[in-house]
Design a protein around this motif. Structure first.
Motif, mmCIF file in Angstrom:
data_model
loop_
_atom_site.group_PDB
_atom_site.id
_atom_site.type_symbol
_atom_site.label_atom_id
_atom_site.label_comp_id
_atom_site.label_asym_id
_atom_site.label_seq_id
_atom_site.Cartn_x
_atom_site.Cartn_y
_atom_site.Cartn_z
ATOM 1 N N GLU A 1 0.814 -1.202 0.000
ATOM 2 C CA GLU A 1 0.000 0.000 0.000
ATOM 3 C C GLU A 1 0.856 1.264 0.000
ATOM 4 O O GLU A 1 0.331 2.371 -0.060
ATOM 5 N N HIS A 2 2.179 1.076 0.046
ATOM 6 C CA HIS A 2 3.119 2.188 0.046
ATOM 7 C C HIS A 2 4.345 1.835 -0.792
ATOM 8 O O HIS A 2 4.620 0.659 -1.048
ATOM 9 N N VAL A 3 5.076 2.850 -1.186
ATOM 10 C CA VAL A 3 6.422 2.693 -1.726
ATOM 11 C C VAL A 3 7.378 3.094 -0.609
ATOM 12 O O VAL A 3 7.433 4.264 -0.219
ATOM 13 N N SER A 4 8.100 2.125 -0.076
ATOM 14 C CA SER A 4 9.020 2.383 1.030
ATOM 15 C C SER A 4 10.450 2.311 0.516
ATOM 16 O O SER A 4 10.798 1.384 -0.231
ATOM 17 N N MET A 5 11.264 3.269 0.916
ATOM 18 C CA MET A 5 12.641 3.280 0.423
ATOM 19 C C MET A 5 13.573 3.980 1.391
ATOM 20 O O MET A 5 13.151 4.783 2.229
ATOM 21 N N CYS A 6 14.838 3.649 1.258
ATOM 22 C CA CYS A 6 15.922 4.351 1.936
ATOM 23 C C CYS A 6 16.603 5.231 0.896
ATOM 24 O O CYS A 6 16.962 4.748 -0.183
ATOM 25 N N ILE A 7 16.753 6.500 1.194
ATOM 26 C CA ILE A 7 17.343 7.455 0.257
ATOM 27 C C ILE A 7 18.640 8.001 0.848
ATOM 28 O O ILE A 7 18.721 8.317 2.036
ATOM 29 N N VAL A 8 19.663 8.107 -0.005
ATOM 30 C CA VAL A 8 20.929 8.701 0.402
ATOM 31 C C VAL A 8 21.150 10.002 -0.370
ATOM 32 O O VAL A 8 20.798 10.110 -1.547
ATOM 33 N N ARG A 9 21.703 10.973 0.320
ATOM 34 C CA ARG A 9 22.079 12.257 -0.287
ATOM 35 C C ARG A 9 23.508 12.574 0.125
ATOM 36 O O ARG A 9 23.809 12.731 1.303
ATOM 37 N N PHE A 10 24.409 12.617 -0.858
ATOM 38 C CA PHE A 10 25.777 13.052 -0.631
ATOM 39 C C PHE A 10 25.901 14.501 -1.119
ATOM 40 O O PHE A 10 25.315 14.868 -2.140
ATOM 41 N N VAL A 11 26.686 15.297 -0.410
ATOM 42 C CA VAL A 11 26.924 16.681 -0.804
ATOM 43 C C VAL A 11 28.429 16.927 -0.785
ATOM 44 O O VAL A 11 29.113 16.596 0.192
ATOM 45 N N THR A 12 28.939 17.507 -1.869
ATOM 46 C CA THR A 12 30.372 17.770 -1.954
ATOM 47 C C THR A 12 30.713 19.139 -1.372
ATOM 48 O O THR A 12 29.836 19.954 -1.060
ATOM 49 N N GLU A 13 32.006 19.405 -1.241
ATOM 50 C CA GLU A 13 32.465 20.721 -0.771
ATOM 51 C C GLU A 13 31.957 21.846 -1.655
ATOM 52 O O GLU A 13 31.733 22.973 -1.184
ATOM 53 N N ASP A 14 31.754 21.558 -2.927
ATOM 54 C CA ASP A 14 31.260 22.574 -3.868
ATOM 55 C C ASP A 14 29.744 22.665 -3.883
ATOM 56 O O ASP A 14 29.169 23.420 -4.676
ATOM 57 N N GLY A 15 29.086 21.874 -3.047
ATOM 58 C CA GLY A 15 27.638 21.942 -2.957
ATOM 59 C C GLY A 15 26.878 21.108 -3.960
ATOM 60 O O GLY A 15 25.661 21.239 -4.087
ATOM 61 N N ILE A 16 27.559 20.214 -4.676
ATOM 62 C CA ILE A 16 26.886 19.349 -5.641
ATOM 63 C C ILE A 16 26.282 18.157 -4.910
ATOM 64 O O ILE A 16 26.958 17.500 -4.112
ATOM 65 N N GLU A 17 25.023 17.880 -5.192
ATOM 66 C CA GLU A 17 24.307 16.790 -4.536
ATOM 67 C C GLU A 17 24.283 15.547 -5.420
ATOM 68 O O GLU A 17 24.097 15.632 -6.625
#
Length: 398
Positions: free
Chosen positions: A31-47
């Motif tokens: 009944e749902h879409v369940s997920m683990c999400i990762v976000r990396f951010v660099t020194e220059d601010g790029i995700e």
């Protein structure tokens, strides 16, 4: 150099418009879409973003590993990033789904969509409709008519019955009914068994031979994963026997080495590694190159979530096979539709008359819907090169 400065992990659970019963997990209603999400951010601010299916909160302890292995590293050094993912695997954590986040950063730094950075030139890819549920023959006919009217000329169905006569009846009925109008393929989902909520059939080589014979007799386009994933020798015997192309390879977590061995043995005619499981983007493209060398077909699997779809679309668009093969488009209304699956993105990944137009934005080419991320997700780990913060209470209300 894009040095990784921060990392965040989210648990996200978005609603589906109707219950969805995936054929490969008997007894399960989603009944749902369940997920683990990762976000990396660099020194220059790029995700760099990526996300993987989650049964629940099983990745709640992943943060320390990510912080220790990746903070301070060059995200554009994909080989080193892959080696560190392999270090995680040695500890029992197969997390190839993380690797696309580094490609996201690398392509954004270059100012290019990922598939173009990887040498791809096809800005649109032809799709086949991929159904995810078991259906009665009459309902399957109705589904095929709907997909045909939407512009698809090929549809993949599912079979998963203990009685092989039932499975053969299903493919025979729909193939005969759509003959001359739509090609039909079938996914047997025998490469692995997910039996936590209900029992499932386990095919023998003899049963698989009888099934591929029936599939050939009614002109199926291909038969997918008719044997258990580790039965390499039996797969090779089946492929030699079959008069219809045999496909598979989505969840081989050992990646290129295992798939290259299978290719040398003649296990499949069509290789379908999923970058989120089978070694990441880099290794999947090596498999594609080997398929080209050996005269075999390549098209990735992508039945997981929106991240899995778009990551593997970039792999396919860069593989050199986009002009001669079809890419999977998961679609199983009323529950599993892209508008619901992709709720975490600013725009869902929609087809246009059976074609998908690749994004032209740099990186993987999507934006996260921050409002929906806040509504349906919780950040449970945040780390930088200065400090780390665990927030286990953030999961308590999801």
């Amino acid at each position: 150099m894009q040095v990784i400065d921060r990392v965040e992990l989210y648990y996200v659970k978005t609603p589906l418009p109707a219950p969805h019963a995936p054929s490969w997990i008997p007894g399960t209603i989603r009944e749902h879409v369940s997920m683990c999400i990762v976000r990396f951010v660099t020194e220059d601010g790029i995700e760099g973003w990526s996300g993987f299916p989650a049964a629940g909160r099983e990745r709640a302890g992943l943060g320390d590993l990510l912080a220790g292995l990746f903070l301070g590293q060059d995200a554009e050094d994909i080989d080193t990033m892959a080696e560190r993912i392999q270090i995680m695997a040695a500890g029992g954590n197969f997390n190839w789904w993380i690797e696309p986040a580094f490609w996201d950063i690398k392509a954004k730094a270059a100012g290019l969509p990922l598939y173009k950075l990887l040498g791809g030139t096809d800005d649109r890819i032809r799709l086949y409709a991929s159904s995810g549920e078991l259906r009665a023959p009459a309902d399957r006919r109705e589904e095929a008519e709907a997909r045909l009217s939407e512009g698809f000329d090929t549809m993949k169905i599912r079979v998963h019955d203990f009685d092989e006569a039932v499975d053969i009846e299903h493919i025979s009925d729909i193939a005969t009914y759509m003959q001359g109008r739509m090609k039909i393929s079938v996914d047997c989902n025998q490469a692995f068994r997910l039996t936590q909520n209900g029992d499932a059939p386990l095919w023998s080589l003899d049963r698989a031979k009888r099934f591929v014979d029936a599939a050939a007799d009614v002109g199926l386009a291909w038969v997918e994963e008719p044997l258990f994933g580790e039965w390499h020798e039996e797969m090779a015997q089946l492929a030699t026997h079959a008069r219809v192309p045999v496909a598979g390879g989505e969840l081989h977590v050992m990646g290129y080495r295992e798939l290259a061995r299978m290719l040398a043995m003649g296990c499949y005619d069509i290789y379908q590694p999923d970058a989120m499981w089978a070694g990441g983007i880099g290794q999947c493209l090596k498999v594609a190159a080997l398929c080209r060398e050996k005269g075999l077909k390549f098209t990735p699997h992508c039945w997981s979530n929106g991240f899995g779809f778009i990551v593997n679309a970039h792999v396919f668009a860069a593989s050199g096979f986009a002009g001669e093969a079809l890419f999977e488009y998961p679609l199983s209304p009323p529950g599993w539709i892209p508008e619901a699956r992709d709720l975490i993105f600013a725009q869902p990944f929609l087809h246009k008359e059976g074609w998908f137009h690749m994004p032209d934005a740099p990186g993987l080419g999507f934006e996260i819907d921050q409002r929906n991320l806040e509504t349906y997700g919780r950040c449970f780990f945040r780390g930088s090169r200065k400090s780390v913060h665990w927030m286990p209470e953030a999961l308590s209300d999801l």
